[in-house]
Design a protein around this motif. Structure first.
Motif, PDB file in Angstrom:
ATOM      1  N   LYS A   2      27.946  -9.273  12.572  1.00 24.90           N
ATOM      2  CA  LYS A   2      27.037  -8.126  12.504  1.00 24.90           C
ATOM      3  C   LYS A   2      25.669  -8.653  12.069  1.00 24.90           C
ATOM      4  N   ARG A   3      24.690  -7.945  12.425  1.00 28.01           N
ATOM      5  CA  ARG A   3      23.831  -7.673  11.752  1.00 28.01           C
ATOM      6  C   ARG A   3      22.730  -6.576  11.572  1.00 28.01           C
ATOM      7  N   LYS A   4      21.982  -5.542  10.451  1.00 29.73           N
ATOM      8  CA  LYS A   4      21.247  -5.360  10.093  1.00 29.73           C
ATOM      9  C   LYS A   4      22.275  -3.917  11.437  1.00 29.73           C
ATOM     10  N   GLY A   5      23.185  -3.763  10.979  1.00 32.58           N
ATOM     11  CA  GLY A   5      24.618  -2.982  11.377  1.00 32.58           C
ATOM     12  C   GLY A   5      24.835  -2.959  12.779  1.00 32.58           C
ATOM     13  N   PHE A   6      24.071  -3.605  13.476  1.00 32.45           N
ATOM     14  CA  PHE A   6      24.288  -4.219  15.079  1.00 32.45           C
ATOM     15  C   PHE A   6      25.406  -5.509  15.291  1.00 32.45           C
ATOM     16  N   GLU A   7      27.068  -4.880  15.796  1.00 31.04           N
ATOM     17  CA  GLU A   7      27.382  -5.847  16.342  1.00 31.04           C
ATOM     18  C   GLU A   7      26.663  -6.856  17.466  1.00 31.04           C
ATOM     19  N   TRP A   8      27.546  -7.938  17.739  1.00 26.66           N
ATOM     20  CA  TRP A   8      26.736  -8.833  18.877  1.00 26.66           C
ATOM     21  C   TRP A   8      28.153  -9.706  19.067  1.00 26.66           C
ATOM     22  N   ASP A   9      28.282  -9.613  20.097  1.00 25.73           N
ATOM     23  CA  ASP A   9      29.964 -11.039  21.066  1.00 25.73           C
ATOM     24  C   ASP A   9      28.448 -12.284  21.211  1.00 25.73           C
ATOM     25  N   VAL A  10      29.205 -13.358  20.729  1.00 27.62           N
ATOM     26  CA  VAL A  10      28.325 -14.431  21.535  1.00 27.62           C
ATOM     27  C   VAL A  10      28.780 -15.507  22.914  1.00 27.62           C
ATOM     28  N   GLY A  11      29.264 -14.284  23.590  1.00 27.87           N
ATOM     29  CA  GLY A  11      29.910 -14.675  24.643  1.00 27.87           C
ATOM     30  C   GLY A  11      31.072 -13.826  24.901  1.00 27.87           C
ATOM     31  N   ILE A  12      31.913 -14.453  25.835  1.00 28.47           N
ATOM     32  CA  ILE A  12      32.647 -13.774  26.440  1.00 28.47           C
ATOM     33  C   ILE A  12      32.984 -12.524  25.615  1.00 28.47           C
ATOM     34  N   HIS A  13      33.083 -11.944  26.224  1.00 29.59           N
ATOM     35  CA  HIS A  13      33.182  -9.887  25.530  1.00 29.59           C
ATOM     36  C   HIS A  13      34.287  -8.654  26.790  1.00 29.59           C
ATOM     37  N   TYR A  14      34.817  -9.950  27.780  1.00 28.87           N
ATOM     38  CA  TYR A  14      35.232  -9.126  28.893  1.00 28.87           C
ATOM     39  C   TYR A  14      36.050  -9.925  29.448  1.00 28.87           C
ATOM     40  N   ILE A  15      37.460 -10.014  29.663  1.00 28.72           N
ATOM     41  CA  ILE A  15      38.249 -10.765  30.549  1.00 28.72           C
ATOM     42  C   ILE A  15      38.220 -10.318  31.340  1.00 28.72           C
ATOM     43  N   GLY A  16      38.262 -10.388  32.344  1.00 31.04           N
ATOM     44  CA  GLY A  16      38.492  -9.409  34.008  1.00 31.04           C
ATOM     45  C   GLY A  16      40.195 -10.190  34.615  1.00 31.04           C
ATOM     46  N   ALA A  17      40.815  -9.145  34.818  1.00 28.19           N
ATOM     47  CA  ALA A  17      42.045  -9.404  35.909  1.00 28.19           C
ATOM     48  C   ALA A  17      42.921  -9.767  35.311  1.00 28.19           C
ATOM     49  N   VAL A  18      43.898 -10.108  33.795  1.00 24.85           N
ATOM     50  CA  VAL A  18      44.461  -9.472  32.991  1.00 24.85           C
ATOM     51  C   VAL A  18      45.585  -9.181  33.446  1.00 24.85           C
ATOM     52  N   HIS A  19      45.174  -7.212  33.217  1.00 26.22           N
ATOM     53  CA  HIS A  19      46.028  -7.108  33.149  1.00 26.22           C
ATOM     54  C   HIS A  19      46.982  -7.116  34.923  1.00 26.22           C
ATOM     55  N   ASN A  20      46.382  -7.656  36.046  1.00 27.77           N
ATOM     56  CA  ASN A  20      47.219  -8.407  37.616  1.00 27.77           C
ATOM     57  C   ASN A  20      48.114  -9.769  36.453  1.00 27.77           C
ATOM     58  N   LYS A  21      49.552  -9.093  36.696  1.00 28.96           N
ATOM     59  CA  LYS A  21      50.369 -10.425  35.856  1.00 28.96           C
ATOM     60  C   LYS A  21      49.599 -11.423  36.577  1.00 28.96           C
ATOM     61  N   SER A  25      50.651 -17.909  24.391  1.00 23.32           N
ATOM     62  CA  SER A  25      51.035 -16.658  23.393  1.00 23.32           C
ATOM     63  C   SER A  25      52.232 -16.240  23.465  1.00 23.32           C
ATOM     64  N   ASN A  26      52.732 -17.110  24.598  1.00 25.09           N
ATOM     65  CA  ASN A  26      54.234 -17.046  24.314  1.00 25.09           C
ATOM     66  C   ASN A  26      55.012 -15.230  25.012  1.00 25.09           C
ATOM     67  N   ASN A  27      53.938 -14.849  25.638  1.00 22.44           N
ATOM     68  CA  ASN A  27      54.107 -12.947  25.979  1.00 22.44           C
ATOM     69  C   ASN A  27      54.137 -12.453  25.154  1.00 22.44           C
ATOM     70  N   ASN A  28      53.071 -12.855  23.802  1.00 24.94           N
ATOM     71  CA  ASN A  28      52.502 -11.611  22.644  1.00 24.94           C
ATOM     72  C   ASN A  28      52.200 -11.176  23.032  1.00 24.94           C
ATOM     73  N   LEU A  29      50.522 -10.999  24.248  1.00 22.86           N
ATOM     74  CA  LEU A  29      49.646 -10.306  24.343  1.00 22.86           C
ATOM     75  C   LEU A  29      49.914  -9.388  25.016  1.00 22.86           C
ATOM     76  N   LYS A  30      49.197  -8.143  25.146  1.00 25.37           N
ATOM     77  CA  LYS A  30      49.511  -6.876  25.720  1.00 25.37           C
ATOM     78  C   LYS A  30      47.889  -6.255  26.142  1.00 25.37           C
ATOM     79  N   TRP A  31      48.148  -6.102  27.852  1.00 25.16           N
ATOM     80  CA  TRP A  31      46.980  -6.333  28.313  1.00 25.16           C
ATOM     81  C   TRP A  31      46.985  -4.742  28.941  1.00 25.16           C
ATOM     82  N   HIS A  32      45.504  -4.361  28.788  1.00 28.12           N
ATOM     83  CA  HIS A  32      45.933  -2.886  29.483  1.00 28.12           C
ATOM     84  C   HIS A  32      44.238  -3.270  30.631  1.00 28.12           C
ATOM     85  N   LYS A  33      44.886  -2.593  31.485  1.00 32.04           N
ATOM     86  CA  LYS A  33      43.153  -2.321  32.267  1.00 32.04           C
ATOM     87  C   LYS A  33      42.333  -1.932  32.199  1.00 32.04           C
ATOM     88  N   MET A  34      40.976  -2.135  31.381  1.00 27.97           N
ATOM     89  CA  MET A  34      39.509  -1.843  30.905  1.00 27.97           C
ATOM     90  C   MET A  34      38.913  -0.336  31.947  1.00 27.97           C
TER      91      MET A  34
END
Length: 169
Positions: free
Chosen positions: A40-59, A71-80
Motif C-alpha cells: 500500500k502507498r498513499k491509500g492505494f493498494e497495489w498487487d505486484v503481479g498475479i491477482h487473478y487465478i482463472g479456472a480454479v473453480h473447475n475441480k 494445500s491438502n484440499n484446504n483452499l476453498k475456491w469460488h468462481k469470480m
C-alpha cells in the motif's frame, strides 16, 4: 534448497516435502510470495503481479488440482464475478470481463475506432501463447532430441520474447 519464495518456489517446496524431502526456501525480500503479495502507498493498494487465478473453480483444471494437492484440499475456491478487474482513471473506467470473448467485445465497445487493431493484437497474443507451449516443451528435452528440435520449437517464441509491448502495439 530453493532460492526464491514466489509461487513456483513455494509450490516446488510443498511438492518436494510431500515426497519426504527436506526443503529450505530462502528469500531476500522481507515478504515471501514473490509476485503474489500486495503493498500500500498513499491509500492505494497495489498487487505486484498475479491477482487473478482463472479456472480454479473447475475441480478438473490443472491449476486447481495443483493447489488442492499442495494445500491438502484446504483452499476453498469460488468462481469470480465476470467483471474480474477494473481500471479507473479520473475521467473514465474500463471493466475487464470474462470469458475472453466478452472481454474482447467490451474492449471493442470502449475503442470502436480501433476494432481492426484490437483484432490484430488479440491474434498476436494468441500466437505468442501457442508458441510459448512449443518453447516450454523444448525446455523438457535433452540430448539428441534437444539438439534436433530446439531451434524449431523455440524460434518463433524467441522472436516474440524480444519484442516490447510498444513495438507490438
Amino acid at each position: 534448497i530453493i532460492i526464491g519464495s514466489g509461487i513456483s518456489g513455494l509450490c516446488c517446496g510443498a511438492l518436494l516435502s510431500m515426497e519426504g524431502k527436506k526443503v529450505l526456501i530462502v528469500e531476500k525480500h522481507f515478504k515471501f510470495g514473490g509476485y503474489t503479495h500486495t503493498f500500500k502507498r498513499k491509500g492505494f493498494e497495489w498487487d505486484v503481479g498475479i491477482h487473478y487465478i482463472g479456472a480454479v473453480h473447475n475441480k478438473k483444471s490443472f491449476t486447481r488440482r495443483l493447489f488442492d494437492k499442495i494445500s491438502n484440499n484446504n483452499l476453498k475456491w469460488h468462481k469470480m464475478s465476470a467483471n474480474y478487474d477494473r481500471i479507473i482513471f479520473p475521467d473514465k473506467k474500463y471493466d475487464f470481463i470474462s470469458p475472453k470473448k466478452a472481454f474482447i467485445e467490451k474492449i471493442k465497445e470502449y475503442f470502436p475506432d480501433n476494432i481492426s487493431d484490437i483484432d490484430k493484437y488479440i491474434d498476436l497474443v494468441n500466437d505468442v501463447n501457442k508458441t510459448s507451449m512449443k518453447y516450454f516443451t523444448a525446455k523438457t528435452l535433452s540430448g539428441i532430441s534437444e539438439r534436433l528440435l530446439r531451434g524449431f520449437l523455440t524460434r518463433k517464441f524467441i522472436k516474440y520474447s524480444d519484442m516490447t509491448t510498444y513495438k507490438a502495439l
